[in-house]
Motif scaffolding. Structure first.
Motif, short mmCIF file in Angstrom:
data_model
loop_
_atom_site.label_atom_id
_atom_site.label_comp_id
_atom_site.label_asym_id
_atom_site.label_seq_id
_atom_site.Cartn_x
_atom_site.Cartn_y
_atom_site.Cartn_z
N ARG A 68 -18.17 66.84 -5.88
CA ARG A 68 -18.04 66.08 -7.14
C ARG A 68 -16.61 66.18 -7.69
O ARG A 68 -16.06 65.20 -8.17
CB ARG A 68 -19.04 66.57 -8.17
CG ARG A 68 -20.46 66.19 -7.86
CD ARG A 68 -21.43 66.76 -8.89
NE ARG A 68 -22.78 66.53 -8.50
CZ ARG A 68 -23.48 65.45 -8.82
NH1 ARG A 68 -22.93 64.51 -9.52
NH2 ARG A 68 -24.73 65.31 -8.42
N GLU A 77 -14.07 63.09 -8.24
CA GLU A 77 -13.46 62.87 -9.54
C GLU A 77 -11.94 62.81 -9.43
O GLU A 77 -11.29 61.98 -10.08
CB GLU A 77 -13.88 63.98 -10.50
CG GLU A 77 -13.51 63.71 -11.94
CD GLU A 77 -14.08 64.76 -12.87
OE1 GLU A 77 -13.34 65.15 -13.79
OE2 GLU A 77 -15.24 65.17 -12.68
N ASN A 85 -10.99 59.44 -7.91
CA ASN A 85 -11.11 58.40 -8.94
C ASN A 85 -10.00 58.49 -9.97
O ASN A 85 -9.47 57.47 -10.41
CB ASN A 85 -12.48 58.49 -9.63
CG ASN A 85 -13.60 58.05 -8.72
OD1 ASN A 85 -13.39 57.30 -7.77
ND2 ASN A 85 -14.80 58.52 -9.00
N ALA A 86 -9.62 59.70 -10.36
CA ALA A 86 -8.52 59.86 -11.32
C ALA A 86 -7.21 59.36 -10.74
O ALA A 86 -6.42 58.70 -11.44
CB ALA A 86 -8.40 61.33 -11.73
#
Length: 195
Positions: free
Chosen positions: A57, A61, A64-65
């Protein structure tokens, strides 16, 4: 007489139980070393699965950031480029108007007209190299996403809801609209006239 002390070998008298009181559970029999090891292993495997899930996860993340940051940087660069193009587009409009004025004055081939035409041509080439293209919708159907209608007026040869005259060209940067073309829109042939 002395009170009698309780006989240690005698069974203890049961104390009366109060209502609602629960008996303490008997201690569970001790697990064998194999069972204890299996339980510990299951506990560690569950903890490992939670840690792996948390790591996956966190990686997702982070990806995606990074994507979001890159998209924001690209958007900021594009907005900055588009903001700096606005004055250049005005120069192209001014050069267009200079050529139109010269044509109305009857000067179509003098050195000044040729110079202005050359500067405009080089400016348009430079803009095209940067992905900026003009929108010149003469005779095309009116599109409110690309055109700014200044007025409707009859036109003998251009069908209704089509651009009858371009007042100033519009501009695109790639697929993004920088400025809508300012146009006059035909309302069709004049009433009572031949079309």
């Amino acid at each position: 007489m002395k009170p009698r002390s309780p006989d240690p070998s005698a069974p203890a008298a049961e104390e009366p139980k109060s209502e609602g009181a629960t008996a303490t559970p008997a201690p569970a029999p001790e697990a064998s070393p194999d069972e204890a090891a299996a339980a510990k292993r299951e506990e560690l495997e569950a903890e490992l699965a939670r840690a792996v899930d948390a790591r996956l996860r966190a990686e997702a993340e982070l990806v995606n950031a990074r994507r979001r940051a890159l998209r924001e940087i690209e958007d900021a660069e594009r907005r900055g480029a588009e903001r700096s193009l606005a004055p250049v587009l005005s120069v192209a409009d001014d050069l267009d108007r200079a050529l139109e004025s010269a044509a109305q004055a009857g000067e179509t081939d003098g050195p000044l007209v040729q110079g202005v035409s050359l500067v405009l041509s080089r400016l348009l080439d430079t803009l095209a190299a940067e992905g900026v293209t003009p929108i010149v919708p003469q005779g095309e159907p009116f599109d409110p996403r690309l055109h700014e209608a200044l007025t409707h007026s009859p036109h003998p040869t251009i069908p209704a809801e089509s651009v009858s005259q371009v007042i100033s060209r519009g501009w695109r940067h790639g697929e993004r609209l920088l400025r809508a073309a300012r146009v006059l829109v035909s309302s069709g042939p004049p009433a009572g006239g031949k079309g």
